[in-house]
Design a protein around this motif. Structure first.
Motif, mmCIF file in Angstrom:
data_model
loop_
_atom_site.group_PDB
_atom_site.id
_atom_site.type_symbol
_atom_site.label_atom_id
_atom_site.label_comp_id
_atom_site.label_asym_id
_atom_site.label_seq_id
_atom_site.Cartn_x
_atom_site.Cartn_y
_atom_site.Cartn_z
ATOM 1 N N ILE A 110 0.838 -1.194 0.000
ATOM 2 C CA ILE A 110 0.000 0.000 0.000
ATOM 3 C C ILE A 110 0.876 1.248 0.000
ATOM 4 O O ILE A 110 1.931 1.275 0.637
ATOM 5 N N ASN A 111 0.407 2.278 -0.692
ATOM 6 C CA ASN A 111 1.101 3.561 -0.688
ATOM 7 C C ASN A 111 0.183 4.633 -0.105
ATOM 8 O O ASN A 111 -1.011 4.663 -0.394
ATOM 9 N N ILE A 112 0.760 5.499 0.714
ATOM 10 C CA ILE A 112 0.063 6.694 1.191
ATOM 11 C C ILE A 112 0.635 7.848 0.383
ATOM 12 O O ILE A 112 1.800 8.208 0.537
ATOM 13 N N HIS A 113 -0.184 8.381 -0.520
ATOM 14 C CA HIS A 113 0.273 9.417 -1.451
ATOM 15 C C HIS A 113 -0.217 10.782 -0.978
ATOM 16 O O HIS A 113 -1.389 10.951 -0.664
ATOM 17 N N ASN A 114 0.703 11.739 -0.954
ATOM 18 C CA ASN A 114 0.418 13.067 -0.415
ATOM 19 C C ASN A 114 -0.196 14.007 -1.445
ATOM 20 O O ASN A 114 0.206 15.150 -1.569
ATOM 21 N N ALA A 115 -1.166 13.528 -2.185
ATOM 22 C CA ALA A 115 -1.893 14.373 -3.147
ATOM 23 C C ALA A 115 -3.131 13.619 -3.601
ATOM 24 O O ALA A 115 -3.269 12.422 -3.374
ATOM 25 N N ASN A 116 -4.020 14.364 -4.232
ATOM 26 C CA ASN A 116 -5.206 13.752 -4.822
ATOM 27 C C ASN A 116 -4.801 13.070 -6.117
ATOM 28 O O ASN A 116 -4.385 13.736 -7.059
ATOM 29 N N LEU A 117 -4.912 11.792 -6.152
ATOM 30 C CA LEU A 117 -4.666 11.088 -7.409
ATOM 31 C C LEU A 117 -5.960 11.094 -8.210
ATOM 32 O O LEU A 117 -7.037 11.126 -7.630
ATOM 33 N N ARG A 166 -0.808 29.344 2.188
ATOM 34 C CA ARG A 166 -0.476 28.923 0.821
ATOM 35 C C ARG A 166 0.899 29.367 0.326
ATOM 36 O O ARG A 166 1.380 28.873 -0.673
ATOM 37 N N ASN A 167 1.544 30.291 1.011
ATOM 38 C CA ASN A 167 2.878 30.740 0.592
ATOM 39 C C ASN A 167 3.994 30.066 1.369
ATOM 40 O O ASN A 167 5.158 30.415 1.210
ATOM 41 N N SER A 168 3.667 29.109 2.203
ATOM 42 C CA SER A 168 4.680 28.445 3.024
ATOM 43 C C SER A 168 4.599 26.934 2.833
ATOM 44 O O SER A 168 3.635 26.299 3.268
ATOM 45 N N LEU A 169 5.623 26.378 2.214
ATOM 46 C CA LEU A 169 5.664 24.932 2.018
ATOM 47 C C LEU A 169 5.646 24.207 3.365
ATOM 48 O O LEU A 169 4.953 23.205 3.528
ATOM 49 N N LEU A 170 6.385 24.741 4.355
ATOM 50 C CA LEU A 170 6.415 24.104 5.674
ATOM 51 C C LEU A 170 5.033 24.091 6.317
ATOM 52 O O LEU A 170 4.597 23.070 6.844
ATOM 53 N N GLU A 171 4.317 25.211 6.247
ATOM 54 C CA GLU A 171 2.973 25.262 6.826
ATOM 55 C C GLU A 171 2.020 24.327 6.089
ATOM 56 O O GLU A 171 1.164 23.687 6.700
ATOM 57 N N MET A 172 2.185 24.221 4.773
ATOM 58 C CA MET A 172 1.351 23.298 4.003
ATOM 59 C C MET A 172 1.686 21.845 4.378
ATOM 60 O O MET A 172 0.789 21.010 4.472
ATOM 61 N N GLN A 173 2.974 21.565 4.618
ATOM 62 C CA GLN A 173 3.368 20.218 5.055
ATOM 63 C C GLN A 173 2.733 19.878 6.402
ATOM 64 O O GLN A 173 2.228 18.777 6.600
ATOM 65 N N LYS A 174 2.759 20.829 7.319
ATOM 66 C CA LYS A 174 2.154 20.608 8.642
ATOM 67 C C LYS A 174 0.648 20.373 8.512
ATOM 68 O O LYS A 174 0.093 19.504 9.173
ATOM 69 N N LEU A 176 -0.974 19.215 5.883
ATOM 70 C CA LEU A 176 -1.153 17.904 5.266
ATOM 71 C C LEU A 176 -0.914 16.798 6.285
ATOM 72 O O LEU A 176 -1.675 15.829 6.362
ATOM 73 N N LEU A 177 0.120 16.931 7.105
ATOM 74 C CA LEU A 177 0.415 15.933 8.138
ATOM 75 C C LEU A 177 -0.760 15.790 9.102
ATOM 76 O O LEU A 177 -1.201 14.670 9.404
ATOM 77 N N ASN A 178 -1.296 16.896 9.559
ATOM 78 C CA ASN A 178 -2.442 16.834 10.470
ATOM 79 C C ASN A 178 -3.662 16.222 9.788
ATOM 80 O O ASN A 178 -4.416 15.480 10.407
ATOM 81 N N PHE A 179 -3.846 16.521 8.514
ATOM 82 C CA PHE A 179 -4.952 15.923 7.756
ATOM 83 C C PHE A 179 -4.768 14.410 7.652
ATOM 84 O O PHE A 179 -5.702 13.650 7.845
ATOM 85 N N GLN A 180 -3.543 13.983 7.363
ATOM 86 C CA GLN A 180 -3.272 12.554 7.216
ATOM 87 C C GLN A 180 -3.479 11.800 8.536
ATOM 88 O O GLN A 180 -3.919 10.662 8.532
ATOM 89 N N LYS A 181 -3.172 12.423 9.635
ATOM 90 C CA LYS A 181 -3.386 11.780 10.948
ATOM 91 C C LYS A 181 -4.855 11.439 11.155
ATOM 92 O O LYS A 181 -5.189 10.452 11.766
ATOM 93 N N LYS A 182 -5.724 12.295 10.628
ATOM 94 C CA LYS A 182 -7.161 12.080 10.786
ATOM 95 C C LYS A 182 -7.710 11.053 9.793
ATOM 96 O O LYS A 182 -8.780 10.529 9.984
ATOM 97 N N THR A 183 -6.963 10.838 8.697
ATOM 98 C CA THR A 183 -7.433 9.931 7.633
ATOM 99 C C THR A 183 -7.187 8.546 7.969
ATOM 100 O O THR A 183 -7.043 7.701 8.367
#
Length: 183
Positions: A110-117, A166-174, A176-183
């Motif tokens: 299984i792969n956990i992909h960090n985007a909408n496929l 939206r202008n901070s890759l680090l904030e977007m990573q954080k 996404l990480l929090n979203f993935q924890k809930k998924t």
């Protein structure tokens, strides 16, 4: 999406590195599951976002078994870890699984992909979101097959990044990480 069922899983082989793999290890260890992490040298040395340790140091500190490999080609270094009741999960893995490796797992890779496929297949999904000004993203969990990020979906969850980050890759990573924890 048609549900996919697995028999009872006791052994978890985690490919990759980073915060999500680290949190999977914590969860699985608390639930007394057998875990082994297979990672690259580069990923083993990376610092974890919210932790002072490198990925490798965290694994050592928490007595989580791991192997550092340069690639997956030397299957004798890792295939003995696959048991009947094993499942493999890849997240931010540096390697592309070839047909030979995929077949070893018998539809339990299984792969956990960090985007909408199917958008943004391959590495760097989050970077592609920023570069294309597409702030609709998500996480797609799918079976790995011979085409990159094209396997059967298990879970697909979407979200839109808030405008203030939206202008901070680090904030977007954080985010996404929090979203993935809930998924």
């Amino acid at each position: 999406m048609k549900k996919i069922k697995f028999e009872k899983i006791e052994n978890f082989i985690l490919f990759g590195g980073g915060q999500i793999v680290l949190e999977m290890c914590i969860f699985l260890k608390k639930n007394k599951k057998n875990i082994i992490v297979i990672t690259s040298k580069e990923q083993s040395e990376n610092k974890i976002y919210f932790n002072q340790y490198s990925f490798k140091n965290y694994l050592v500190k928490n007595k989580i078994k791991f192997k550092i490999l340069s690639n997956l080609k030397k299957t004798n270094q890792w295939t003995h870890l696959i048991k009947k009741n094993s499942i493999a999960i890849s997240n931010s893995c540096r390697w592309i699984f070839k047909h030979k490796e995929i077949n070893l797992f018998k539809n339990k890779l299984i792969n956990i992909h960090n985007a909408n496929l199917p958008s943004f297949r391959g590495a760097g999904g989050l970077s592609w979101n920023m570069m294309t000004n597409n702030y609709n993203s998500g996480t797609t969990i799918h079976l790995i097959d011979k085409k990159i990020d094209a396997g059967r979906f298990i879970v697909k969850k979407s979200f839109t990044f808030p405008s203030k980050i939206r202008n901070s890759l680090l904030e977007m990573q954080k985010y996404l990480l929090n979203f993935q924890k809930k998924t």
